[in-house]
Design a protein around this motif. Structure first.
Motif, mmCIF file in Angstrom:
data_model
loop_
_atom_site.group_PDB
_atom_site.id
_atom_site.type_symbol
_atom_site.label_atom_id
_atom_site.label_comp_id
_atom_site.label_asym_id
_atom_site.label_seq_id
_atom_site.Cartn_x
_atom_site.Cartn_y
_atom_site.Cartn_z
ATOM 1 N N GLN A 402 49.881 19.615 112.418
ATOM 2 C CA GLN A 402 50.715 19.449 113.609
ATOM 3 C C GLN A 402 50.808 20.755 114.403
ATOM 4 O O GLN A 402 50.644 20.769 115.624
ATOM 5 N N SER A 403 51.028 21.880 113.712
ATOM 6 C CA SER A 403 51.210 23.135 114.443
ATOM 7 C C SER A 403 49.890 23.582 115.075
ATOM 8 O O SER A 403 49.878 24.215 116.136
ATOM 9 N N THR A 404 48.765 23.213 114.461
ATOM 10 C CA THR A 404 47.479 23.580 115.075
ATOM 11 C C THR A 404 47.263 22.770 116.356
ATOM 12 O O THR A 404 46.738 23.293 117.354
ATOM 13 N N LEU A 405 47.686 21.511 116.332
ATOM 14 C CA LEU A 405 47.561 20.710 117.560
ATOM 15 C C LEU A 405 48.389 21.357 118.664
ATOM 16 O O LEU A 405 47.954 21.469 119.820
ATOM 17 N N GLN A 406 49.563 21.810 118.311
ATOM 18 C CA GLN A 406 50.451 22.499 119.256
ATOM 19 C C GLN A 406 49.739 23.740 119.829
ATOM 20 O O GLN A 406 49.726 23.979 121.038
ATOM 21 N N GLU A 407 49.123 24.494 118.913
ATOM 22 C CA GLU A 407 48.421 25.730 119.291
ATOM 23 C C GLU A 407 47.282 25.415 120.276
ATOM 24 O O GLU A 407 47.029 26.155 121.216
ATOM 25 N N LEU A 408 46.604 24.290 120.059
ATOM 26 C CA LEU A 408 45.426 23.966 120.873
ATOM 27 C C LEU A 408 45.786 23.238 122.159
ATOM 28 O O LEU A 408 45.070 23.341 123.157
ATOM 29 N N LEU A 409 46.872 22.475 122.138
ATOM 30 C CA LEU A 409 47.184 21.633 123.303
ATOM 31 C C LEU A 409 48.334 22.189 124.137
ATOM 32 O O LEU A 409 48.622 21.672 125.217
ATOM 33 N N GLY A 410 49.018 23.198 123.621
ATOM 34 C CA GLY A 410 50.137 23.798 124.355
ATOM 35 C C GLY A 410 51.258 22.787 124.573
ATOM 36 O O GLY A 410 51.499 21.924 123.725
ATOM 37 N N SER A 411 51.899 22.855 125.737
ATOM 38 C CA SER A 411 53.086 22.012 125.968
ATOM 39 C C SER A 411 52.719 20.524 125.973
ATOM 40 O O SER A 411 53.547 19.666 125.678
ATOM 41 N N LYS A 412 51.430 20.225 126.261
ATOM 42 C CA LYS A 412 51.018 18.812 126.294
ATOM 43 C C LYS A 412 50.990 18.182 124.896
ATOM 44 O O LYS A 412 50.852 16.964 124.769
ATOM 45 N N ALA A 413 51.100 19.015 123.874
ATOM 46 C CA ALA A 413 51.116 18.482 122.506
ATOM 47 C C ALA A 413 52.290 17.531 122.309
ATOM 48 O O ALA A 413 52.268 16.704 121.380
ATOM 49 N N ALA A 414 53.291 17.602 123.161
ATOM 50 C CA ALA A 414 54.447 16.697 123.047
ATOM 51 C C ALA A 414 54.012 15.239 123.213
ATOM 52 O O ALA A 414 54.707 14.328 122.757
ATOM 53 N N GLN A 415 52.875 15.027 123.847
ATOM 54 C CA GLN A 415 52.366 13.648 124.021
ATOM 55 C C GLN A 415 51.733 13.094 122.740
ATOM 56 O O GLN A 415 51.373 11.929 122.677
ATOM 57 N N VAL A 416 51.521 13.971 121.763
ATOM 58 C CA VAL A 416 50.740 13.561 120.590
ATOM 59 C C VAL A 416 51.610 13.548 119.326
ATOM 60 O O VAL A 416 52.217 14.550 118.979
ATOM 61 N N THR A 417 51.669 12.388 118.677
ATOM 62 C CA THR A 417 52.431 12.262 117.433
ATOM 63 C C THR A 417 51.454 12.011 116.298
ATOM 64 O O THR A 417 50.567 11.169 116.414
ATOM 65 N N THR A 418 51.633 12.746 115.222
ATOM 66 C CA THR A 418 50.792 12.524 114.038
ATOM 67 C C THR A 418 51.672 11.888 112.975
ATOM 68 O O THR A 418 52.780 12.366 112.738
ATOM 69 N N ARG A 419 51.214 10.796 112.363
ATOM 70 C CA ARG A 419 52.077 10.225 111.318
ATOM 71 C C ARG A 419 51.286 9.613 110.168
ATOM 72 O O ARG A 419 50.149 9.157 110.342
ATOM 73 N N LEU A 420 51.935 9.646 109.002
ATOM 74 C CA LEU A 420 51.312 9.096 107.791
ATOM 75 C C LEU A 420 51.341 7.580 107.863
ATOM 76 O O LEU A 420 52.387 6.980 108.114
#
Ligand code: BGC
Length: 439
Positions: A402-420
């Motif tokens: 999750q934190s790597t997605l944040q690092e790569l996508l910046g503020s737009k990472a809020a659009q992306v949810t990862t779930r089990l």
């Protein structure tokens, strides 16, 4: 800093991947996807599934077979038609049990014995009576020519059964069902586990368009909005473990050279549970001459290839300093090592964490590549469904992803949810059979 500490730091640094390197990898991944869709040579297989995402209104009772690890699972699932479902009955059996005298996945195993065994499990769970439509999740690379037709391209993970590669999988299963008098169970759909996980998650979540497995094997599927063959949405099995545009270190090269398939599946060999233990073992071997576990029988144990697995790394990574009770117990049980130095336990833990963190970061970069392809500006929400033992159980793995997605996508990472999405591959098979029956 001691020579040992210096060498340890060097080894750990080899598993660090910078943000810039991950960005480059994500771009290369997106470019590979594009090339694959256009039919140009690429490392991603981009296999069609002949399925789109479900409507959530699929309804009825369906049988499912989930085949892809040492355990085979069969399920009877009722889809309620409102995004909810109920698993009525299930059964899990090991495909290999030395105590019971059988092994259906080793090099001496045959397709006939394997599929007869699976058919017997289906027969045990499903009482004769009504005809059953069966969805078959087959978690290997399959070249599909239709929803119910596909041949195994090659085995992965620890599978070596003879007579399956190149064969129509559901024909093998259908013939075995007939042999055991259960022609009433009819395979109607064949799908990869990533596709099943995507279907299971999308049944109740319209935003789910990516699904991955981070377990013994690694792979991802996504919903291609405009498949070139049909112009319509289709779920594609990327076989992302085959992706070769990954920055590798010298231990990756060593592992690859000694593997059963040198030169291919670079991402799988850096991410999946099948290989992370081996990478950690090679890192430990590097450090033995500098004093790691000096004078202990552990050095001998670590000489045996494949002696560490993903579960061991998860245990090492989770242990609590400074006592390292779990690592100490592991060393005693596996290598007769009594009273190791705290510095040795700390080194094993750091290696496990470095290898697992890199696995999560590379998986995240591949997701960023997919998002770049389907929605570069991230104008809408996306759910990424993930299943697999590393994601579920390795401490810090899901958080690192999750934190790597944040690092790569910046503020737009809020659009992306990862779930089990646990066991989605079996439920996805039931949904696929509902789609098959409807069409
Ligand atoms: C297989 C994929 C599968 C993945 C997860 C890989 O080894 O090639 O088809 O989806 O494992 O089970």
């Amino acid at each position: 800093m001691s020579v040992f500490q210096e060498q340890l730091a060097r080894c750990l640094a080899a598993f660090q991947v910078s943000t810039a390197a991950l960005q480059t990898m994500a771009q290369a991944f997106a470019a590979d996807m594009q090339a694959g869709l256009q039919g140009s040579p690429r490392s991603l297989a981009m296999l069609p599934s002949y399925l789109s995402t479900p409507t959530g209104r699929e309804q009825g009772c369906f049988a499912a077979l989930d085949f892809g690890g040492t355990n085979v699972r069969v399920l009877l699932t009722e889809l309620h038609g409102d995004g909810t479902l109920h698993i009525q009955n299930r059964l899990t059996r090991s495909l290999r049990d030395p105590a019971a005298g059988y092994d259906h996945i080793g090099p001496a195993a045959t397709a006939t014995a394997l599929f007869d065994f699976i058919a017997a499990q289906l027969g045990e769970l499903l009482p004769p009576g009504p005809a059953y439509a069966l969805g078959h999740t087959f978690s290997f690379p399959i070249q599909q020519t239709g929803l119910n037709r596909g041949t195994l391209m090659y085995w992965t993970k620890e599978f070596e059964t003879q007579g399956v590669v190149g064969q129509e999988i559901n024909e093998l299963l259908g013939a075995a069902l007939k042999r055991c008098g259960r022609g009433d169970i009819q395979p109607v759909a064949l799908l990869n586990d990533t596709v099943g996980t995507l279907l299971a998650a999308a049944y109740s979540d319209v935003h789910c368009d990516i699904a991955a497995i981070c377990g013994t094997g690694h792979n991802t599927a996504y919903l291609e909005p405009h498949h070139p063959a049909t112009g319509k949405p289709m779920i594609i099995n990327l076989e992302s473990g085959c992706f070769n545009g990954v920055p590798r270190n010298d231990l990756d090269l060593q592992l690859d050279a000694a593997s059963e398939s040198p030169g291919i599946s670079h991402l799988e060999k850096m991410v999946s549970g099948r290989y992370v233990g081996e990478l950690a073992r090679l890192a430990c071997l590097r450090l033995l001459p500098y004093g790691l576990l000096a004078g202990s029988p552990a050095a001998m144990y670590l000489n045996g290839s494949d002696c560490l697995d993903g579960a061991t790394l998860a245990l090492w990574a989770a242990d609590a300093a400074p006592r390292y009770v779990g690592i100490r117990r592991w060393l005693t049980e596996h290598c007769a090592t009594i009273d190791p130095l705290a510095a040795d336990c700390a080194a094993l833990q750091a290696i496990a964490q470095a290898v697992l963190t890199r696995s999560a970061r590379l998986a995240a970069a591949s997701f960023a590549g997919i998002l770049q392809h389907i929605d570069p500006e991230l104008t809408r929400p996306h759910t990424i469904a993930v299943d697999g033992s590393l994601y579920e159980k390795a401490p810090g793995y899901a958080a690192a992803l999750q934190s790597t997605l944040q690092e790569l996508l910046g503020s737009k990472a809020a659009q992306v949810t990862t779930r089990l999405v646990k066991d989605g591959s079996g439920v996805g098979a039931a949904i696929a059979s509902a789609v098959a029956v409807r069409s």
